[in-house]
Scaffold this motif. Sequence first.
Motif, PDB file in Angstrom:
ATOM      1  N   GLN A   1       0.809  -1.236  -0.038  1.00 38.48           N
ATOM      2  CA  GLN A   1      -0.035  -0.045   0.075  1.00 38.48           C
ATOM      3  C   GLN A   1       1.006   1.186   0.001  1.00 38.48           C
ATOM      4  N   GLU A   2       1.960   1.184   0.813  1.00 41.07           N
ATOM      5  CA  GLU A   2       2.736   2.383   0.795  1.00 41.07           C
ATOM      6  C   GLU A   2       3.336   2.639  -0.632  1.00 41.07           C
ATOM      7  N   PHE A   3       3.961   1.461  -1.056  1.00 36.76           N
ATOM      8  CA  PHE A   3       4.493   1.680  -2.340  1.00 36.76           C
ATOM      9  C   PHE A   3       3.609   2.313  -3.594  1.00 36.76           C
ATOM     10  N   GLN A   4       2.183   1.914  -3.143  1.00 38.37           N
ATOM     11  CA  GLN A   4       1.189   2.177  -4.147  1.00 38.37           C
ATOM     12  C   GLN A   4       0.980   3.854  -4.068  1.00 38.37           C
ATOM     13  N   LYS A   5       1.123   4.163  -2.869  1.00 38.36           N
ATOM     14  CA  LYS A   5       0.916   5.664  -2.487  1.00 38.36           C
ATOM     15  C   LYS A   5       1.843   6.392  -2.948  1.00 38.36           C
ATOM     16  N   ASN A   6       3.355   5.845  -3.064  1.00 33.29           N
ATOM     17  CA  ASN A   6       4.477   6.610  -3.260  1.00 33.29           C
ATOM     18  C   ASN A   6       4.386   6.554  -5.014  1.00 33.29           C
ATOM     19  N   GLU A   7       4.014   5.573  -5.456  1.00 34.54           N
ATOM     20  CA  GLU A   7       3.862   5.760  -6.976  1.00 34.54           C
ATOM     21  C   GLU A   7       2.763   6.827  -7.591  1.00 34.54           C
ATOM     22  N   ALA A   8       1.884   6.850  -6.709  1.00 30.98           N
ATOM     23  CA  ALA A   8       0.835   7.874  -6.852  1.00 30.98           C
ATOM     24  C   ALA A   8       1.583   9.292  -7.050  1.00 30.98           C
ATOM     25  N   ILE A   9       2.287   9.550  -6.001  1.00 31.83           N
ATOM     26  CA  ILE A   9       3.128  10.770  -5.804  1.00 31.83           C
ATOM     27  C   ILE A   9       4.042  11.135  -7.167  1.00 31.83           C
ATOM     28  N   ASP A  10       4.745   9.745  -7.695  1.00 31.99           N
ATOM     29  CA  ASP A  10       5.536  10.065  -8.853  1.00 31.99           C
ATOM     30  C   ASP A  10       4.482  10.384  -9.934  1.00 31.99           C
ATOM     31  N   VAL A  11       3.406   9.937 -10.275  1.00 35.36           N
ATOM     32  CA  VAL A  11       2.437  10.012 -11.091  1.00 35.36           C
ATOM     33  C   VAL A  11       2.045  11.406 -11.100  1.00 35.36           C
ATOM     34  N   GLU A  12       1.647  11.947  -9.743  1.00 38.96           N
ATOM     35  CA  GLU A  12       1.477  13.287  -9.746  1.00 38.96           C
ATOM     36  C   GLU A  12       2.264  14.326 -10.232  1.00 38.96           C
ATOM     37  N   VAL A  13       3.662  13.996 -10.125  1.00 43.74           N
ATOM     38  CA  VAL A  13       4.515  14.827 -10.681  1.00 43.74           C
ATOM     39  C   VAL A  13       4.561  14.835 -12.227  1.00 43.74           C
ATOM     40  N   VAL A  14       4.276  13.559 -12.707  1.00 40.85           N
ATOM     41  CA  VAL A  14       4.391  13.428 -14.133  1.00 40.85           C
ATOM     42  C   VAL A  14       3.204  14.372 -14.802  1.00 40.85           C
ATOM     43  N   GLN A  15       1.941  14.115 -13.817  1.00 43.05           N
ATOM     44  CA  GLN A  15       1.094  14.897 -14.445  1.00 43.05           C
ATOM     45  C   GLN A  15       1.236  16.256 -14.317  1.00 43.05           C
ATOM     46  N   LEU A  16       1.901  16.915 -13.446  1.00 43.94           N
ATOM     47  CA  LEU A  16       2.328  18.191 -13.293  1.00 43.94           C
ATOM     48  C   LEU A  16       3.008  18.721 -14.684  1.00 43.94           C
ATOM     49  N   ILE A  17       4.121  17.896 -15.040  1.00 42.09           N
ATOM     50  CA  ILE A  17       4.856  18.077 -16.069  1.00 42.09           C
ATOM     51  C   ILE A  17       3.892  18.003 -17.386  1.00 42.09           C
ATOM     52  N   SER A  18       3.018  17.237 -17.534  1.00 38.18           N
ATOM     53  CA  SER A  18       1.967  17.079 -18.627  1.00 38.18           C
ATOM     54  C   SER A  18       1.030  18.415 -18.738  1.00 38.18           C
ATOM     55  N   THR A  19       0.696  18.837 -17.508  1.00 38.51           N
ATOM     56  CA  THR A  19      -0.340  19.898 -17.509  1.00 38.51           C
ATOM     57  C   THR A  19       0.352  21.420 -17.494  1.00 38.51           C
ATOM     58  N   GLU A  20       1.456  21.368 -16.812  1.00 34.76           N
ATOM     59  CA  GLU A  20       2.079  22.739 -16.377  1.00 34.76           C
ATOM     60  C   GLU A  20       3.175  23.125 -17.361  1.00 34.76           C
ATOM     61  N   ILE A  21       3.918  22.170 -18.142  1.00 33.53           N
ATOM     62  CA  ILE A  21       5.052  22.355 -18.727  1.00 33.53           C
ATOM     63  C   ILE A  21       5.004  22.211 -20.154  1.00 33.53           C
ATOM     64  N   LEU A  22       4.577  20.903 -20.457  1.00 28.67           N
ATOM     65  CA  LEU A  22       4.890  20.504 -21.983  1.00 28.67           C
ATOM     66  C   LEU A  22       3.764  21.302 -22.826  1.00 28.67           C
ATOM     67  N   PRO A  23       2.626  21.513 -22.307  1.00 23.02           N
ATOM     68  CA  PRO A  23       1.566  22.398 -23.083  1.00 23.02           C
ATOM     69  C   PRO A  23       2.190  23.747 -23.539  1.00 23.02           C
ATOM     70  N   PHE A  24       3.232  24.151 -22.560  1.00 25.90           N
ATOM     71  CA  PHE A  24       3.702  25.773 -22.993  1.00 25.90           C
ATOM     72  C   PHE A  24       5.032  25.590 -23.348  1.00 25.90           C
ATOM     73  N   ALA A  25       5.566  24.511 -24.028  1.00 21.78           N
ATOM     74  CA  ALA A  25       6.725  24.029 -24.576  1.00 21.78           C
ATOM     75  C   ALA A  25       7.476  25.391 -25.133  1.00 21.78           C
ATOM     76  N   ASN A  26       6.591  26.130 -26.043  1.00 20.12           N
ATOM     77  CA  ASN A  26       7.001  27.230 -26.865  1.00 20.12           C
ATOM     78  C   ASN A  26       7.622  28.306 -25.985  1.00 20.12           C
ATOM     79  N   PHE A  27       7.131  28.468 -24.582  1.00 21.72           N
ATOM     80  CA  PHE A  27       7.771  29.473 -23.684  1.00 21.72           C
ATOM     81  C   PHE A  27       8.937  28.968 -22.845  1.00 21.72           C
ATOM     82  N   ILE A  28       9.465  27.542 -23.103  1.00 25.47           N
ATOM     83  CA  ILE A  28      10.346  26.919 -22.346  1.00 25.47           C
ATOM     84  C   ILE A  28      11.393  26.430 -23.200  1.00 25.47           C
ATOM     85  N   PRO A  29      12.817  26.667 -22.494  1.00 23.93           N
ATOM     86  CA  PRO A  29      13.863  26.346 -23.527  1.00 23.93           C
ATOM     87  C   PRO A  29      13.746  25.047 -23.922  1.00 23.93           C
TER      88      PRO A  29
END
Length: 1703
Positions: A1500-1528
């Motif tokens: 269960q712990e491991f799954q929780k931790n994985e969920a955190i990793d997923v959250e980070v990737v989701q942040l990348i997909s929502t906050e960073i990659l969509p705005f790639a043209n503003f990003i180096p």
Amino acid sequence: MSTSSPEAVKKLLENMQTDLRSLSMECKKKFPPVKEAAESGIVKIKTIAARNTDILAALKENSSEVVQPFLMGCGTKEPKITQLCLAAIQRLMSHEVVSEAAAGNIINMLWQLMENGLEELKLLQTVLVLLTTNTVVHDEVLSKAIVLCFRLHFTKDNITNNTAAATVRQVVTVVFERMVAEDERFKGIVEQTPPVQGNTNRRSVSTLRPSAKDAYMLFQDLCQLVNADAPYWLVGMTEMTRTFGLELLESVLNDFPGVFLQHQEFSFLLKERVCPLVIKLFSPNIKFRQGSSSAASPAPVEKPYFPICMRLLRVVSVLIKHFYSLLVTECEIFLSLLVKFLDGEKPQWLRAVAVESVHRLCVQPHLLRSFCQSYDMKQHSTKVFRDIVNALGSFIQSLFIVPNAGSTAAVSAPAGGSGSGTQAAAQGGPGTGGVSGNLTTQAAFEYRGTWIPLMTVSVQGSAKATYLEMLDKVEPPSIPEGYAMSVAFSALLDLVRGITSMIERELAVEEGAAAEFRETHPDQEWQPQQGAHLVWEEMVSACWCGLLAALSLLLDASTDETATENILKAELTMASLCGRLGLVTPRDAFITAICKASLPPHYALTVLSSNAANLSSKAYSIQGQSVQIISPSSESHQQVVAVGQPLTAQPQGTVVLTAKNIQCMRTLLNLAHCHGAVLGTSWQLVLATLQHLVWILGLKPGVGGALKPGRAVEGPSTVLTTAVMTDLPVISNILSRLFESSQYLDDVSLHHLINALCSLSLEAMEMAYGNNKEPSLFAVAKLLETGLVNMDRIEILWRPLTGHLLEVCQHPNSRMREWGAEALTALIKAGLAYKHDPPLAQNQRLQLLLLNPLKELSNVLHADIRQKQLESVLQILQSQGDSLGPGWPLVLGVIGAIRNDQGESLIRTAFQCLQLVVTDFLPTMPCTCLQIVVDVAGSFGLQNQELNISLTSIGLLWNISDYFFQRGEAITQELEREEEALQKQAKEKGETLNRPFHPAPPFDCLWLCLYAKLGELCVDPRPAVRKSAGQTLFSTIAAHGTLLQQPTWHIVVWKVLFHLLDCVRTSSTTADKEKIESGGGNILIHHSRDTAEKQWAETWVLTLAGVARIFNTRRYLLQQLGDFFEAWEVLLNHIQSAALSKNNEVSLAALKSFQEILQIVTPVKDSDKVGDALAAMGVPPVLIDPLSASGPGRPLVRSDSLVERLTRYNGAEMQAPPPGEESALEDSALWWSAWNTWYRTGTDSTRPPSGPTEKFSFIPSQPFLTALIQIFPALYQHIKANFSMEDLKKLGVILHGAVSVPISSDASPFILPSYTEAVLTSLQEAVLTSLDVLQKAICVGPENLQVMYPAIFEQLLLFVEFSCKPPQYGRMETKHVANAKYNQAEWVALNYVPFAERSLEVVVDLYHKTACHKAVINEKVLQNIIKTLRMPLGLKYACPSESTWKLAVSSLLKVLSIGLPVARQHASSGKFDTMWPELANAFEDFLFTKSTPPDNLSIQEFQKNEAIDVEVVQLISTEILPFANFIPKDFVGQIMAMLNRGSIHSQSPSFTEAEIDVRMREDFSKVCFETLLQFSFSNKVSTPQEGYISRMALSVLLKRSQDVLRRYVEDERLSGRCPLPRQQVTEIIFVLKAISTLMDSLKKTQPENVDGNTWAQVIALYPTLVECITCSSSEVSSALKEALGPFKDFMQPPVSRVQNGES
């Protein structure tokens, strides 16, 4: 019936007629002529009677005729007729009716009868009647009558002879009486006498009147006759004896001195006749030497003839007595002769009569005075008077020395010889012989075996001679033994008595005159007549040596009490007379004699022997001068009455006192008692002797100095007989009376007495040195007695008296000392108690004089003396305490003169006195003494003998301060009056007023002295004293400080408080760190106080707290002083040094004080709650605790409302400050000063040790650091206006330092919770609070403050790092708290995780608020946050606490969600350029962590931790990659590569088979893959580059899948039956799933977005997949099935194929 009365006349006529008839009858027959004559006589008488009225006159006229018949009758020579005629003639004579002629006829007729030897007696009778009844007989007739008598004297008939002698004497007398009568008659008539020519004898007679002439002629002839020459006038003398002549001369001279003195003619006779005659007659006596053989001299020497010699001496006595003034020269010769007759060589009888003659002179003091004037006082003259006295003395001596040769009773010693018999005689034994044969002891003298009885020879004052009266003796009489001695003795006594009484009478008269003169002329000086004094002095000077020699000898030889008494009396009167005349040497000599006689023989008494030596050097001619040395023989006949010990330095065994010694002692006492005034320096002798006698008799001093018979403790040596026992009380009584009578002495004599006692005492002291023999306390006791009775004029003797007693008090002999102190204190007490006039209260000088010796006693080192002194102070306080007045400084000085070397009991006694003073006498003493009281109380606090006294004295100081407070106004007024007076004096002298704490007002000075004293006690070496004094000092300042005037506070602050702080700081820093052993074994010392340093720490704490509290509560008052800022600085400096001291207790307390003065705790105003003055100060409870008692057990609130008084004294201080003053309180300089102190303290205390730390280096405690940091927020409120970036940096350093400090393992259990709980320590809380305060202030503050944000972030981020990398404190080794053992002194690092996490939360929170701030953007805060978070993110499972990385991720997500939009917004500015790589690295480190999850991680712990990793990737997909043209681009590439990696290879190699599905992080891979694909095929590609990135990513993915599959197929084939490793199987499964995912994605994407190459690569996978079908693993098979499924879509090609155009 008179002879002239008519009856008598008638009778006479009748008788005459009868006589005549008888005569005619008788002669009828034989002698007719006679008969006829008788008858005619009858007729004649009748006729006369008939014719004349005055019958007697007529008879006288015709007396020749009347007498004729009778004369004729006598001529008959018939006895019967002759008798009748003579009777008749006598009758006529007795009626004075005989004329001159008739008388002549009668005499002629008598002469004839005489020649015929008829009726001799009747003849004498007739002559006598004739001469005595009238004066008609003169000249030759008279001489004839006298010759007739003389001739009858030398008849053969004894009776006739004697009658004739008597008649001659009478006739001679009559002749002179006539002359006296004649002179009387002519007294009024002054006649001019012609001058007498020298050397005439006869011619001068012509000037004399008839009777005088007769007398002259008679006297002249007497001289002629004695001289054996022919008479001039007494014609018809036939024979004459010298003895009779001398007797006649003597009687004339003796009976009619006036004649010789008034008439020059007679004086001339004396000079020219009598004196030469006497001298001539004396010659045999002079030349004669007894026992000298006649052969020796050429001519035989005539032997002295007793009758003549004796008569000559009588004549001489008369001459001297009456005519001394006329015969000065002659008398000189006579007296010299007389002296010679006393020589031992002269016959015994001659000496006896000479002594009698001398005695006669001795009873005539006026005569003696004349001798002295005429001879002794003249130059070139014999010292007659002196010689007489000396001769007497020599005479007496010679009697003792020479046996009485020439006397019949030569040596008639009593039967039994002179030895034993003498003693028997003296004691009235049966063997008494001697002159009186009875058994009573005869009075006698005995000296060296010579025994001389003493007879009663004459009544005192009269010289009744025995041998001079022996006129009938022809042979020298035998002189009884002792007679000459007795006469000489009487002569001596009479001489002394006469001279002394005469001179004393004259002195008394003179003194009376002087007194009268002074009354009438008070302004003038009385001038006595010098002459008289000179004579008196000369008399005494002339006689004293001889008298003394004789009297001493007699005194020594005397065996009779009465004789002794007389001798002593003589010596005493002489001594007194010499004293009155101021003749010191003789006075001392007589006194010495009495003194010597009082003491046992040969008694070694230096005073006396030195005096005797002086005497014996005097030259005076006495034989046997050894008389002064008392001989041992004199002991033999004395009754011994006491045996005692001598008071001398050399032990002499015992000495014996005889009854005579005691008698002499009584005389000595009498002398001192009655004649004290004239003793002067001889008091020394008298007192020395008395002292020795008292000692021998064993008298010891008692109360008040009186001597009482001592107990029997004097040892066996003192033996007293009952005789003396009864005397002792009397003696001691007289002794006391003697000193009591000193009150009647004049001042000078009193001084002599005191001086004598002092020097006596000095001798006693000398003697008592160096031995422990009982000392003689006589002098000290008597000094006391004398002082006590002379209280009324104590001033004049006080200094010498007390000066000496003070010396006695320093004597090493304890008994001596004790008495000295007893005497001194008794005198002082008596002096103070005495009703002086004026009373002491009005005579300050006297009072100070009396008290001064008490003060002087303080210099004595002996404890017993100080004890006595203090006891008497206590008594004085109890009896005279109220009236001491100006004496207080002295008394207080005595109480305060304590030294530590004096021992407890003394200090305790002194302290009793002080307590009495403080409790009872403060109101009665002058206010000027209050300061002394404070000093004295202080000195008791400082003494180190008795802790309790020190503590109690601090209590007294508190009481004193209360007294000042209650009596404030009265004291102020009195002190100010005094001050004015002093200033006036100082001005007059031109000096400045010098007093402590000048120029504060006097009342304030009193307070300052009190504070200063308490201040001294606050640094006492003993902790208890320090503590008590500190509490009292601050309590008094708190309670009574309001009474002080404002300027005085300046002194309180600087001279008292800061001075105290300095001292305490110095002492604390230098205190010993040695452990103190528990005192006395029974008192345990707490470990927090077991070194001096720790004890001083407590003092420092108390002191600092007290000062701080005063600064706090009196802030308004102090700020009105000019130099409040300097004071503030000094106080802060003290706080700083205390805070930095290496003692936790001190340092923490310093910070508490710091908090207090910053008024972080506001003080309640005084007026709100006065009763609880201390609580009113609002001190934090920690500090109040030790001080809660307000002074030693005294409530502070008083009946007279303290509030009123406080408001009255200083109204302004009570109310809240006026509006203007708030700003004063806010005075920024003060706060900045405080900030600097805080900063220095913080820096120094948190600076880690530089070098390799020793075990003992000091590390500040947590509570200290917490308190330090807690001060900042409050301080900041006051300085925020000017708080700069610089200051912020300083703050940061301190905060960082403080948090880095480790704690010791033994304290950790109290500070840290068990390490598993995540809790902040209070220090960490404080640090965060400080930053929070700052951040809030910046938030609301002006724009310019906001540049501080980045710094705050920086600080917080530093703290965040602690979660993974705890701070180092220098090079100190710390252990993790879990590994520390509590009982070892190790340092434990705190659990910083909670702190770091809290800091992180704060960062996120703060960033939330401030992301858009310019400063935050410019200073790359976001980048720093990411950089900081990268550490926990990278460590992930390796973090000290799991929560950390989770919090880090969530924080990162939060921060990015805020920060990325901001970053995109500012993309163009390039301000965020450096952030992107950091971010990429952070993602990389976190998502692909190098740390492995712990083995025990649950699924269960491991799954929780994985969920955190997923959250980070989701942040990348929502906050960073969509705005790639503003990003180096690089960043995007990195992200893609990361997603790529995540989508394929995310399993961890260590999973078990069972968990494999879960542990593969499938969700994570899936999300990565999807994101990858989503962005790979996004149609929004704006630049070719981006498309390229996604294409490249896809191709990498596909190529990788191809490889995995191929390898699997090969391995499968090779492995045969063996299953492949789990790892490989997992991998293949994942690849297969990825392929299926990719297929799904491709389907969902717009076809035009997919590159042709991609398709080709996907299709190229197919064959490989097919090859896998052979695999044996069911899991692989199922995955393969899913992967192959989607290929069905490729079975028919799509409708159109559009190439991207780029390959």
